[in-house]
Write an enzyme that holds these catalytic residues in place. Structure first.
Site, PDB file in Angstrom:
ATOM      1  CG  ASP A 259      29.183  33.913  33.179  1.00 20.76           C
ATOM      2  OD1 ASP A 259      28.985  33.566  34.358  1.00 20.76           O
ATOM      3  OD2 ASP A 259      30.328  34.067  32.691  1.00 20.76           O
TER       4      ASP A 259
ATOM      5  N   GLY B 112      33.367  31.702  33.963  1.00 16.57           N
ATOM      6  CA  GLY B 112      32.142  30.903  34.118  1.00 16.57           C
ATOM      7  C   GLY B 112      32.091  29.823  33.051  1.00 16.57           C
TER       8      GLY B 112
ATOM      9  CB  SER C  77      34.213  39.119  40.045  1.00 16.36           C
ATOM     10  OG  SER C  77      35.606  39.396  40.230  1.00 16.36           O
TER      11      SER C  77
ATOM     12  CE  LYS D  28      38.817  47.867  30.850  1.00 12.44           C
ATOM     13  NZ  LYS D  28      39.077  47.553  29.434  1.00 12.44           N
TER      14      LYS D  28
ATOM     15  CE1 TYR E 292      37.432  38.669  43.366  1.00 11.79           C
ATOM     16  CE2 TYR E 292      38.508  38.104  45.436  1.00 11.79           C
ATOM     17  CZ  TYR E 292      37.412  38.031  44.604  1.00 11.79           C
ATOM     18  OH  TYR E 292      36.290  37.326  44.983  1.00 11.79           O
TER      19      TYR E 292
ATOM     20  CE  LYS F 102      34.166  40.538  43.950  1.00 10.23           C
ATOM     21  NZ  LYS F 102      32.764  40.483  43.474  1.00 10.23           N
TER      22      LYS F 102
END
Ligand code: UDP
Length: 318
Positions: free
Chosen positions: A34, A39, A77, A93, A147, A151
């Protein structure tokens, strides 16, 4: 029995950290990677003394190699609208470069591969509920596109590595999930409402509150991941709870569960906010014999202690 060594990118995130716990419980050795953009170390603090667990700080937008692994779980992500809109370029990215790098690890070691995708691939859906065969209704240049399109690209790269390099891949499309370790400040509806209700502040309902979402408790979601990870299905599978609520109903439930007297405050609806969202889970039911068990009220009750503790810790830091 040790089934092998797994790497979890985004292992310190909400879902990544629960996945680490579940894999350890199944006997895996786990490496969490991470970069701590969204996170949190606190999500993994309880694993500090676990000999089968390792945490590595790394940005997977650069190539990475953590040694031989048998399974790559690619979960890195930002995932809440507030987080990915603040971190738009890192989101693009990690969905693109990060996905190439995660797939290269799987290819190098002949490891299995599992990637977290999202119901955002369906955009503001015109088909309801959403089946995996629906191609979606996504604004490619709107604020959520960093996003959604990342994805969708993640899924395309994954299928390409499967088709061209025979990587043994799986794709899960995750619908709204909640539970302990949801970041209290990530702006998601459950975190906002729980925080506001527990503080006695007004619950901020965007728009008229009639837009819908379908909320899955984290333990059900993880159970779906594990089942899919053991299957040979390469095409996307929806994992989410099909019980659909309006956002106003969600607000009422939070008030009930917390016993809060907070008022509702209406605020503008964000641009491109999907009007409805509910997974069709016939495929998961049939393929994985998976069924979510925890309804929204029960799940909110089970999350209450976590939110109280997280808010107390936040207040103590101030
Ligand atoms: N929402 C809301 N109040 C909040 C946060 C979110 O009414 O304080 C609404 C938001 O507009 C959306 C739904 O709740 O319609 C779910 O939002 P969230 O950010 O949790 O995730 P999304 O499903 O949009 O990715």
């Amino acid at each position: 029995m040790n089934p092998g060594r797994a790497v979890v990118t985004g292992g310190a995130g909400f879902l990544g950290s629960h996945l680490c716990d579940a894999l350890l419980a199944e006997g895996w050795s786990v490496v969490a990677v991470d970069n701590f953009l969204t996170g949190r170390r606190a999500n993994l603090a309880h694993l500090r003394h676990e000999s089968r667990f390792e945490l590595i700080e790394k940005d997977i937008c650069e190539p990475f190699d953590v040694g031989r692994v048998d399974y790559v779980f690619h979960f890195a992500s930002p995932a809440s609208p507030v987080d990915y809109m603040v971190h738009g370029i890192p989101t693009l990215k990690v969905g693109s470069l990060g996905t190439f790098h995660a797939l290269e690890v799987a290819q190098k070691y002949g490891a299995k591969y599992f990637v977290s995708s999202t119901s955002e691939c369906y955009g503001d859906p015109l088909e309801h509920p959403q089946k995996e065969t629906y191609w979606g209704h996504v604004n490619p240049i709107g604020p959520r596109s960093v996003y959604d399109e990342a994805k969708r690209f993640t899924e395309a790269v994954t299928m390409a590595y499967h088709r061209y390099h025979k990587v043994d891949t799986r794709i899960v499309r995750i619908f709204n999930t909640y539970g302990p370790r949801l970041q209290v400040n990530d702006g998601r509806v459950v975190s906002n409402f729980m925080k506001q209700a527990l503080r006695g502040e007004p619950l901020t309902v965007y728009g008229d509150g009639r837009q819908t979402r379908s909320f899955c408790y984290v333990s059900d979601e993880i159970d779906g991941f594990l089942r899919l990870s053991r299957s040979d299905e390469h095409l996307p599978v929806n994992i989410g709870n099909p019980n659909e609520f309006t956002i106003l109903e969600c607000a009422q439930l939070v008030l009930k569960v917390t016993g809060s007297k907070s008022q509702i405050r209406y605020e503008p609806l964000p641009q491109d906010d999907p009007k409805q969202r509910r997974p069709d889970i016939a495929k998961a039911r049939q393929l994985l014999q998976w069924e979510p068990k925890i309804d929204l009220e029960t799940g909110l009750r089970q999350s209450l202690d976590y939110f109280k503790r997280a808010l107390a810790e936040e207040a103590a830091m101030k």
